[in-house]
Motif scaffolding. Structure first.
Motif, PDB file in Angstrom:
ATOM      1  N   LYS A 121      40.009  31.025  43.369  1.00 32.35           N
ATOM      2  CA  LYS A 121      40.627  32.085  44.156  1.00 32.35           C
ATOM      3  C   LYS A 121      40.059  32.053  45.583  1.00 32.35           C
ATOM      4  O   LYS A 121      39.009  31.460  45.834  1.00 32.35           O
TER       5      LYS A 121
ATOM      6  N   GLU B  89      39.385  37.034  43.621  1.00 33.68           N
ATOM      7  CA  GLU B  89      38.749  37.696  42.483  1.00 33.68           C
ATOM      8  C   GLU B  89      37.235  37.577  42.613  1.00 33.68           C
ATOM      9  O   GLU B  89      36.716  36.503  42.928  1.00 33.68           O
TER      10      GLU B  89
ATOM     11  N   GLU C 286      45.506  35.432  45.869  1.00 35.82           N
ATOM     12  CA  GLU C 286      44.569  36.236  45.081  1.00 35.82           C
ATOM     13  C   GLU C 286      43.121  35.951  45.471  1.00 35.82           C
ATOM     14  O   GLU C 286      42.749  34.809  45.773  1.00 35.82           O
TER      15      GLU C 286
ATOM     16  N   HIS D 197      45.360  41.197  45.162  1.00 33.11           N
ATOM     17  CA  HIS D 197      46.481  40.311  45.429  1.00 33.11           C
ATOM     18  C   HIS D 197      47.271  40.767  46.646  1.00 33.11           C
ATOM     19  O   HIS D 197      47.347  41.964  46.926  1.00 33.11           O
TER      20      HIS D 197
END
Length: 436
Positions: free
Chosen positions: A388, A303, A301, A359
């Motif tokens: 992340k 973000e 992931e 993702h």
């Protein structure tokens, strides 16, 4: 010993693992490492995708330092920092309390969640760090600092999202609130309809988020409204949860990932089929049961925290590039909101924030996709979630965080030799003064 994180993209071999039970034992590990010139990284559940928790020499695991310390009549809960969030939620619920906001995963430890800036969604609500009222920090030389707004206030301000760079969190005191329920409303919506007036949609009730399915024009909208527990609970039937969340949701994502690995061209049509299988559902349950979702499949992931007004254009461009670049993306993109806070390295520091999370399956190469998304976010001042994946360094991050130098000054004062550092922290903060 060997170590790997939850996603499997961070690994280390030949490390010395310590599992202290007390604050005194934490202090001993750090003091000995400081004298020997060894580096120590504390670790929680290993749920970070970045290299923030990767050990180089000594790993300090807090799974034996994870008990409840105190819960007062006014909802101040003090725990040893290795306690996982799901255990804390259960402890609070039994006593009629709840955390104000949560992310959608509760496997992290309190220390890990705070240190990486974990947050939930809700335009009026801050991340977990905003609920902290005091903490006990063991510094690199083994000293123990009690910190709050009045005790060591500069350290307290920074250590609420401390990246594990200022010291090891021993205990944390959080302000809970009386238990409340969430009335959940989940339903499919066209992405264009959501983006048409995104701010109105995301502020339409207390906790709002949506998940856009790449390769489609559909998303799953989640709107959760706070209601009193005494008004009554109407949770989803157990059989419905097993079917919809375990079989359909986790099963569908797992199938999409497997199909995409075998035949990438299947991902877009299967994603379109999965998006049409969504159906509306409503229920009312205790807050932590609604906030948290179960993830049975592994993923990686990235973000980015961006200004709210930039999200609609960012998603439209991401959708355009997904088609143009031929990416095959079986896992939805998540969008959440959070209120501005005053924590120096919080991703919401000083500005109301939108979070966009992308993702890929755990065993895939995200370089092109993540790199493109990071560049788009960077154009509007995106701040990467500390836990992340991202590749930014201190020079860039200092431009995106107004209080960056303040944090680094505290780090240099508490750990001038970089005992608590690793390659990731050297990159994002700059190497400590006496580390070559």
């Amino acid at each position: 010993m060997r170590w790997r994180n939850w996603a499997g993209n961070q690994r280390a071999d030949g490390i010395d693992v310590r599992r202290p039970r007390t604050t005194g034992e934490i202090a001993t590990v750090l003091h000995e490492a400081s004298v020997a010139g060894r580096r120590v990284r504390p670790i929680g559940s290993g749920h970070s995708f970045s290299g923030i928790g990767r050990p180089e020499q000594v790993q300090l695991v807090l799974d034996r330092h994870a008990d409840l310390v105190d819960l007062t009549a006014d909802g101040l809960v003090t725990v040893q920092a290795g306690m996982p969030l799901h255990r804390l939620n259960a402890v609070l619920a039994r006593e009629g309390w709840a955390l104000t906001n949560l992310g959608d995963i509760d496997r992290q430890t309190v220390a890990g969640a705070l240190s990486t800036g974990t947050h939930g969604t809700g335009a009026r609500f801050g991340g977990l760090a905003t609920q902290v009222r005091a903490l006990q920090l063991v510094t690199a030389d083994g000293a123990v600092l009690d910190c709050s707004a009045t005790l060591e206030p500069e350290v307290f301000a920074a250590a609420r999202v401390g990246l594990g760079a200022l010291g090891v969190l021993a205990t944390v005191t959080l302000q809970a609130e009386p238990a409340f329920a969430l009335q959940m409303d989940e339903r499919p919506m066209p992405l264009a309809e959501v983006l048409e007036d995104l701010d109105e949609f995301m502020t339409s009730t207390d906790h709002v988020e949506f998940h856009w399915f790449p390769h489609t024009d559909m998303c799953l909208a989640k709107r959760n409204t706070r209601v009193p527990v005494l008004a009554g609970l109407a949770p989803l039937p157990r059989r419905q949860v097993l079917w919809e969340d375990e079989v359909l949701a986790n099963g569908a994502y797992s199938a999409l990932i497997a199909a995409g690995r075998a035949v990438p061209a299947l991902v877009p049509p299967l994603a379109r089929f999965a998006s049409t299988a969504l159906s509306p559902r409503t229920a009312t349950d205790l807050s932590h049961r609604v906030f948290v979702s179960t993830r049975r499949f592994r993923f990686r992931e990235m973000e980015q925290a961006v200004p709210r007004e930039s999200v609609a254009d960012l998603l439209r461009e991401l959708a355009r590039l997904t088609a143009a670049r031929g990416w095959r993306l079986p896992i939805p993109t998540e969008v959440r909101y959070a209120a501005a806070d005053d924590v120096p390295l919080s991703t919401a520091s000083g500005r109301d924030t939108a979070y966009v999370a992308v993702h890929v399956p755990a065993r895939s190469d995200p370089t092109d996709y993540f790199g493109t998304f990071a560049a788009l976010a960077g154009e509007v001042g995106g701040r990467p979630h500390w836990g992340k994946e991202h590749d930014l360094d201190a020079a860039v991050l200092a431009q995106r965080y107004p209080r960056f130098d303040e944090f680094v000054a505290v780090r240099d004062r508490l750990d001038p030799a970089g005992v608590l550092g690793n390659a990731y922290l050297d990159r994002v903060l700059g190497a400590a003064a006496r580390v070559s």
